[in-house]
Motif scaffolding. Structure first.
Motif, short mmCIF file in Angstrom:
data_model
loop_
_atom_site.label_atom_id
_atom_site.label_comp_id
_atom_site.label_asym_id
_atom_site.label_seq_id
_atom_site.Cartn_x
_atom_site.Cartn_y
_atom_site.Cartn_z
N VAL A 186 -11.76 -20.69 14.49
CA VAL A 186 -10.43 -20.15 14.17
C VAL A 186 -10.57 -19.08 13.09
O VAL A 186 -11.27 -19.29 12.09
CB VAL A 186 -9.47 -21.25 13.69
CG1 VAL A 186 -8.11 -20.67 13.30
CG2 VAL A 186 -9.30 -22.33 14.75
N VAL A 187 -9.92 -17.94 13.31
CA VAL A 187 -9.91 -16.85 12.34
C VAL A 187 -8.62 -16.95 11.51
O VAL A 187 -7.52 -16.99 12.07
CB VAL A 187 -9.95 -15.47 13.05
CG1 VAL A 187 -9.78 -14.35 12.03
CG2 VAL A 187 -11.24 -15.31 13.82
N VAL A 188 -8.79 -17.03 10.21
CA VAL A 188 -7.65 -16.99 9.28
C VAL A 188 -7.77 -15.67 8.53
O VAL A 188 -8.69 -15.47 7.75
CB VAL A 188 -7.67 -18.18 8.31
CG1 VAL A 188 -6.46 -18.12 7.37
CG2 VAL A 188 -7.69 -19.50 9.07
N GLN A 189 -6.81 -14.76 8.80
CA GLN A 189 -6.96 -13.38 8.34
C GLN A 189 -5.69 -12.91 7.65
O GLN A 189 -4.58 -13.23 8.08
CB GLN A 189 -7.27 -12.47 9.54
CG GLN A 189 -7.60 -11.05 9.20
CD GLN A 189 -7.98 -10.26 10.46
OE1 GLN A 189 -7.57 -10.58 11.57
NE2 GLN A 189 -8.77 -9.21 10.26
N GLN A 190 -5.88 -12.13 6.59
CA GLN A 190 -4.76 -11.56 5.85
C GLN A 190 -3.84 -10.81 6.81
O GLN A 190 -4.27 -9.96 7.58
CB GLN A 190 -5.29 -10.61 4.77
CG GLN A 190 -4.22 -9.95 3.95
CD GLN A 190 -4.83 -9.05 2.88
OE1 GLN A 190 -5.70 -9.48 2.12
NE2 GLN A 190 -4.41 -7.79 2.84
N MET A 191 -2.55 -11.12 6.78
CA MET A 191 -1.58 -10.50 7.66
C MET A 191 -1.25 -9.09 7.17
O MET A 191 -1.02 -8.87 5.99
CB MET A 191 -0.31 -11.34 7.67
CG MET A 191 0.75 -10.90 8.65
SD MET A 191 0.34 -11.35 10.34
CE MET A 191 1.63 -10.46 11.21
N VAL A 192 -1.26 -8.13 8.10
CA VAL A 192 -0.90 -6.75 7.79
C VAL A 192 0.48 -6.47 8.38
O VAL A 192 0.69 -6.64 9.58
CB VAL A 192 -1.94 -5.76 8.38
CG1 VAL A 192 -1.51 -4.32 8.09
CG2 VAL A 192 -3.32 -6.03 7.80
N GLN A 193 1.42 -6.07 7.53
CA GLN A 193 2.79 -5.79 7.98
C GLN A 193 2.84 -4.35 8.50
O GLN A 193 3.17 -3.41 7.78
CB GLN A 193 3.77 -5.99 6.81
CG GLN A 193 3.63 -7.31 6.08
CD GLN A 193 3.92 -8.53 6.95
OE1 GLN A 193 4.48 -8.41 8.04
NE2 GLN A 193 3.53 -9.70 6.48
N CYS A 194 2.50 -4.19 9.76
CA CYS A 194 2.30 -2.86 10.34
C CYS A 194 3.62 -2.11 10.55
O CYS A 194 4.62 -2.70 10.98
CB CYS A 194 1.57 -2.96 11.67
SG CYS A 194 -0.09 -3.64 11.55
N ASP A 195 3.57 -0.82 10.28
CA ASP A 195 4.68 0.06 10.64
C ASP A 195 4.58 0.48 12.10
O ASP A 195 5.59 0.62 12.80
CB ASP A 195 4.66 1.31 9.75
CG ASP A 195 4.69 0.95 8.28
OD1 ASP A 195 5.55 0.15 7.89
OD2 ASP A 195 3.83 1.47 7.54
#
Length: 835
Positions: A174-183
């Motif tokens: 499982v990958v736990v990755q910083q969420m990027v709030q994309c435009d």
């Protein structure tokens, strides 16, 4: 036990620890790409979690795979049972420790990463779960467990079964990755996966998170970019009606107004940055990539990369005309196609290439076409990329480790050759007369299977041979420039010991015997070779006849044409006499033995020159590359020579089958069995009914007529196009430079061995292609033109050894040139001038 790995951890780059998605993200991070930070919960954590559910999983292989509804219920019941399992305490403890290194308010994506996922052979796209905008340790631990369980969704189970993957070997990281709030976010492909155009990149994009693009549920902007210029070739700007954005604990869909959804969501500057990133990722992996990306606050993030799993074919004669110049009968192609594609993926695994699921070759109208897209993506891959000596020095440890198999393969292949040859002898000695028709067919199938097993690593030999040539030439070009590299390369590879060379020496020895006997020389000059053989006229020359018999015993399996339907030298001994007749026109100082010493001296002098120019610390490396290039030149020729031994027992079994069918009044000639494929033949033999044999006979008749009609026409160069893909260029025909120099002479078209004896000394040899059995023609030719092949083809290699010009891949030259027409062959520029 270590259950979590940061993206920077070297172990995280390994598939068995991190799964496909996780290992790719770790590799990208470690190579410096703009990947949001995160960590991986390893596949071992899943194994320890699932150990308590072993009894539940034991029944998966009995699931109702052919009933989608029942399969869904069975998988739901399985997951309900597994939901009672708790995450092992050490797994939860390590995950909490990893999360503590991020800001408390940080949101994460939690993404499944199966050990069978994101492979070139199977992407598992959408089969497992992803959870976005998760926050807080408890929610993230809950989603990690949900990802584990998603391995047992009905869709994932069915997909694994369709791909023939073992359920018992499946594991989930499982990958736990910083969420990027994309435009803006989307996907990109470094080649066009729809059209198969390798010169185009494509991007799909939408406002917000990439979920709307990946899911395929919303309208998106679509851009096609030229790879070389980075210019936008086309842009389809959609009226986007919605976007996906983050919300507490997940995502939500936001509707867009007409004004909000109308503009392009990417500008030229962003497309330029995306194009540059995509090409850098492809170069890093040395294979076309499919990426997920996003822009947030002006920064570009790389969210995922995987090999492109589906490549549309582009069927051309570029690759296939060299190997398969003429019409192929259905049975031969059935045998060849199955064995070749088995070898292809066996060889790709050996070489560390992504698997290939499509067809490399395909039959269209009884001619064989190559999938040019596959050839360019796989066959022309650079083994590594260096721009100078310092980068080469830095890469040598990796090269030594990653390509160790290149040194080992020739030794292993030679070790296994004895078994292959002994079995061929056993097949040749096996009595067939007492066998039933079905048993004879089983004998034929056993011969073919033995050949397929032997052939497994042979594609690797062929591709490695080509790669070593390109590698050596490329390194010389980096060091000395193009002009010096060309000359030095030609001299370094001037001579290699090959089986073809041995046979040519023996043909010259036969010719020398003829020259010693004027009466025999007069016989060969005055009568057709076939008449001489059939009238037993050589009995008056017992010493020569014995030497010819030994030559045929040793090399009689040599093919005249690729198709096993065509007899070999053993059944067509007059073809060998035609070769002797041609060599009689050649001065003795042109004999191979006379040239060999000169070529070896040139090669040795070139090697001394190379080592004098090289820094001492690179002597061993270049010496090994040079040695391997020569070894693989010899091996590539030898494996072809030994492969053709299969033709003798194969024809023996099929002739026996055909003889019995002729006796039953079903066939006109025994070898007509070649005009039905494996499936039709096996079906008729096993049914052994009047209806079954009638269907077989009709198939044979129709396919024989179709083959004969196909033989009378010139196949189109690109399948599906009615005209050549090269324009008529007036007074010269373009091609590829095969052997340097310029020569003039009258054209003589050679369509097959029947034309050998008619070939006039001093003519320009024009052929669809050549193979090693055509070598004696080169002694009489002033230049060579072929419709196919390139600088590594038999025609080019032989022409370079003979120091005569050659131009390869002159499309439609057999139809555009006529016997007696005078041409100038410029082997340096790759042009044929019509005079």
């Amino acid at each position: 036990m270590q259950y979590t790995l940061t993206f920077q951890d070297p172990l995280a780059a390994k598939l068995e620890f991190s799964g496909g998605k996780g290992s790719n993200l770790a590799i990208l991070t470690q190579r410096g790409f703009p990947v949001p930070p995160g960590f991986i919960v390893s596949a071992q954590a899943y194994r320890d979690f699932i150990a308590g559910g072993a009894e539940l999983l034991a029944g998966v292989h009995r699931f109702p795979f052919d009933d989608p509804g029942a399969l869904r219920l069975a998988s739901e019941e399985l997951r309900l049972g597994l939901e009672h399992l708790d995450l092992p305490a050490p797994v939860a403890e390590e995950a909490r420790a990893q999360l503590a290194s991020f800001p408390q308010e940080q949101a994460f994506s939690v993404r499944s990463s199966s050990t069978m996922e994101d492979l070139a052979s199977a992407a598992f796209a959408g089969q497992h779960e992803t959870y976005l905008n998760c926050s807080g340790p408890e929610q993230i631990l809950e989603k990690i467990k949900a990802c584990f369980l998603s391995l047992w969704f009905d869709r994932a189970i069915a997909y694994r079964r369709q791909q023939k993957f073992d359920h018992a070997l499946a594991a989930m990281a499982v990958v736990v990755q910083q969420m990027v709030q994309c435009d803006v976010a989307g996907v990109g492909f470094s080649i066009n996966p729809v059209s198969g155009n390798l010169n185009e990149m494509i991007f799909d994009a939408n406002f917000g998170l990439g979920e709307s693009v990946v899911s395929g549920e919303g309208e998106v902007d679509h851009f096609t970019i030229d790879r070389s210029t980075r210019k936008v070739l086309s842009a389809v700007i959609a009226q986007k009606s919605r976007k996906v954005t983050a919300m507490q604990g997940g995502t939500r869909e936001v509707m867009l107004s007409a004004d909000e959804g109308a503009p392009s969501c990417l500008n030229d500057e962003q497309l330029g940055r995306l194009s540059a990133l995509l090409l850098e990722v492809e170069q890093s992996y040395r294979f076309p990539q499919d990426i997920e990306w996003g822009f947030a606050d002006g920064k570009l993030y790389l969210l995922q990369s995987r090999p492109i799993t589906t490549i549309p074919p582009r069927w051309t004669r570029d690759e296939s005309a060299e190997r398969f110049p003429n019409v192929i009968t259905p049975l031969t192609w059935d045998f060849v196609e199955a064995g070749f594609h088995r070898s292809l993926n066996y060889s790709f695994r050996l070489m560390g290439f992504p698997p290939f699921n499509g067809k490399w070759f395909g039959m269209h109208g009884h001619y064989i076409y190559g999938n040019q897209n596959a050839v360019e993506l796989y066959g022309r891959r650079a083994p590594f990329l260096v721009r100078n000596l310092e980068e080469l020095r830095a890469a040598i440890p990796m090269i030594r480790e990653e390509y160790r198999w290149v040194q080992e393969l020739p030794v292993i292949w030679m070790r296994d050759l004895d078994h292959y040859l002994i079995s061929i002898g056993r097949f040749q000695a096996e009595p067939l007369q007492e066998k039933s028709l079905r048993e004879v067919w089983e004998f034929v199938l056993a011969v073919n299977e033995h050949g397929a097993e032997y052939f497994l690593p042979n594609i690797a030999i062929s591709i490695t041979h080509s790669t070593l040539y390109r590698l050596l030439h490329g390194l010389l070009r980096i060091m000395f420039g193009a002009e010096t590299a060309n000359s030095l390369f030609d001299r370094l590879m001037a001579f290699c010991e090959t089986k073809t060379g041995v046979i040519n020496k023996e043909l010259f020895d036969l010719t020398a015997m003829v020259r010693e006997q004027p009466e025999l020389e007069a016989l060969l000059a005055g009568q057709p070779s076939r008449d001489i053989i059939e009238r037993h006229a050589l009995e008056r020359f017992p010493h020569f006849e014995a030497r010819l018999g030994k030559f045929l015993r040793d090399h009689g399996h040599r093919e005249v044409d690729f198709d096993a339907y065509t007899a070999t030298w053993l059944e067509l001994p007059w073809v060998v006499l035609d070769n002797v007749r041609l060599i009689l026109q050649t001065p003795m100082d042109q004999a191979p033995a006379a040239k060999e010493r000169d070529l070896k001296m040139r090669m040795q002098q070139a090697e001394i020159e190379l080592m004098q120019k090289l820094p001492p610390d690179l002597h061993f490396f270049f010496g090994e590359i040079l040695r391997l290039a020569r070894v693989y030149t010899s091996l590539d020729d030898l494996e072809h020579y030994q492969t053709t031994r299969l033709t003798l027992p194969l024809r023996r079994g099929l002739r026996e089958m055909g003889r019995r069918l002729v006796e039953r009044g079903l066939l006109e000639e025994p070898l007509d069995v070649f005009f039905a494929g494996i499936e039709q033949t096996g079906k008729a033999i096993h049914a052994d009914s009047a209806e079954g044999w009638q269907e077989f006979v009709e198939t044979v008749r129709a396919q024989k007529e179709a083959c004969q009609a196909a033989r009378a026409r010139t196949p189109e160069w690109v399948f599906g196009e009615s005209k050549p893909d090269e324009p008529d260029t007036g007074d010269f025909l373009p091609g590829l430079a095969g052997s340097g120099g310029v020569a003039e002479g009258p054209v003589f078209l050679v369509l097959g061995p029947d034309d050998f004896a008619k070939f006039p000394k001093g003519a320009v040899l024009v052929a669809r292609t050549t193979n090693p059995t055509w070598t004696p023609l080169f002694y009489c030719a002033v230049a060579v033109i072929t419709e196919s092949g390139g600088p590594l083809s038999h025609g080019a290699v032989t022409a370079r050894e003979m120091r005569i010009p050659a131009v390869m891949s002159v499309k439609n030259s057999l139809s555009r040139l006529k016997n007696g027409q005078r041409v100038r062959v410029d082997g340096t520029q790759g042009r044929v001038h019509i005079l």
